[in-house]
Design a protein around this motif. Structure first.
Motif, PDB file in Angstrom:
ATOM      1  N   ARG A 251       0.819  -1.219   0.000  1.00 32.32           N
ATOM      2  CA  ARG A 251       0.000   0.000   0.000  1.00 32.32           C
ATOM      3  C   ARG A 251       0.848   1.263   0.000  1.00 32.32           C
ATOM      4  NH1 ARG A 251      -1.517   2.574   4.563  1.00 32.32           N
ATOM      5  NH2 ARG A 251      -1.168   0.704   5.836  1.00 32.32           N
ATOM      6  N   VAL A 252       1.928   1.246   0.756  1.00 27.92           N
ATOM      7  CA  VAL A 252       2.804   2.417   0.863  1.00 27.92           C
ATOM      8  C   VAL A 252       3.961   2.245  -0.116  1.00 27.92           C
ATOM      9  CG1 VAL A 252       4.217   3.827   2.401  1.00 27.92           C
ATOM     10  CG2 VAL A 252       2.176   2.667   3.299  1.00 27.92           C
ATOM     11  N   HIS A 253       4.021   3.065  -1.132  1.00 27.51           N
ATOM     12  CA  HIS A 253       4.941   2.835  -2.242  1.00 27.51           C
ATOM     13  C   HIS A 253       6.353   3.357  -2.001  1.00 27.51           C
ATOM     14  CE1 HIS A 253       1.552   1.475  -4.599  1.00 27.51           C
ATOM     15  NE2 HIS A 253       0.912   2.607  -4.360  1.00 27.51           N
ATOM     16  N   TYR A 254       6.530   4.199  -0.994  1.00 27.67           N
ATOM     17  CA  TYR A 254       7.849   4.801  -0.759  1.00 27.67           C
ATOM     18  C   TYR A 254       8.437   4.289   0.548  1.00 27.67           C
ATOM     19  CZ  TYR A 254       6.301   7.886  -4.477  1.00 27.67           C
ATOM     20  OH  TYR A 254       5.843   8.368  -5.674  1.00 27.67           O
ATOM     21  N   ARG A 255       9.757   4.315   0.632  1.00 28.95           N
ATOM     22  CA  ARG A 255      10.444   3.758   1.801  1.00 28.95           C
ATOM     23  C   ARG A 255      11.015   4.837   2.719  1.00 28.95           C
ATOM     24  NH1 ARG A 255       7.481   0.703   0.720  1.00 28.95           N
ATOM     25  NH2 ARG A 255       7.706  -1.256  -0.416  1.00 28.95           N
TER      26      ARG A 255
END
Length: 261
Positions: A251-255
């Motif tokens: 769901r969360v595309h960035y780290r």
């Protein structure tokens, strides 16, 4: 491809560590005092001169106080120390040895001191020339690097603190025991607190030593987190939480930072 195991600089064991945490908090809360003395007592200027550089005027000629630019830098050092002390005293549940507490505290002071040193050196300093005026004004007319640096520092510090407080509130709810957190600011990046630390470190460096030093700081911390910190934490969370953690990563595309990585 190398099979070398990445190093986790922090323990993932939850345990009280009064000595280690006290050492860390003590170092971080006294950092601003050291940075003030480093400037006000002329130690930074003397070191620059011993290294063959030319130092700027740090004190106001008539009042003997730090010029506004250097007052701002001490406040930035204080803000970073307070943020990290709050995290260690009120948020962190992981054990911290006395050696690691001392090492991490010293690491941050060294970076802050390097920033201060570069702010005094005429070749790298971002000090506005108006700071040396004789009218006694405490107004700051920042250069672009100072303005952008302070903005990045402020956004980074607040993002790191708020995100960690949001996660702490989630973890304190008994209904969420054993669940990973991917809400609040962590919905923007799975390791948004790491990204925020990178941002404020780069902002502080930019405001003191200019664009090259700011870029170096950003690259240094970004690379370390991207190649070591994030993979280590991802492995830990995958082993501990399993599918719920995988769902968050989907769901969360960035780290680290939204729209960057």
């Amino acid at each position: 491809m190398s099979d070398k195991k990445l190093k986790d600089n922090l323990s993932r064991v939850k345990a009280p560590s009064p000595l280690g945490k006290s050492i860390f908090v003590g170092l971080r809360l006294t950092d601003a005092v050291w940075q003030y003395a480093f400037l006000h007592r002329g130690w930074a200027s003397q070191l620059v001169q011993r290294l063959g550089g030319t130092s700027l005027q740090v004190l106001h000629a008539s009042s003997g106080r730090l010029n506004p630019y250097y007052q701002l830098l001490v406040v930035m050092a204080l803000g970073s120390g307070l943020k990290q002390a709050i995290h260690m005293a009120l948020i962190s549940e992981q054990e911290l040895s006395s050696g690691l507490g001392f090492g991490i505290g010293l690491f941050n002071t060294v970076f802050n001191s390097t920033n201060i040193l570069l702010s005094v050196w005429s070749l790298t300093s971002q000090s506005p020339s108006s700071d040396a005026s004789s009218d006694g004004s405490l107004r700051i007319q920042p250069t672009a690097s100072v303005a952008i640096g302070v903005f990045a520092y402020t956004v980074g510090i607040l993002t790191e603190l708020i995100s960690e407080l949001q996660r702490r509130r989630f973890k304190k709810d008994p209904n969420n025991k054993g669940k990973p957190y991917g809400g609040g600011l962590f919905s923007l990046a799975t390791n948004v607190n790491y990204g925020a630390y990178t941002l404020w470190r780069a902002g502080f460096a930019l405001a003191t030593g200019g664009w090259a030093w700011g870029l170096f700081n950003f690259s240094f911390f970004f690379y370390d987190f991207a190649t070591r910190g994030v993979p280590v934490l991802d492995e830990y969370c995958t082993q501990r939480y399993g599918e719920p953690w995988t769902d968050i990563k989907t769901r969360v595309h960035y780290r680290l930072l939204p729209w960057i990585y």
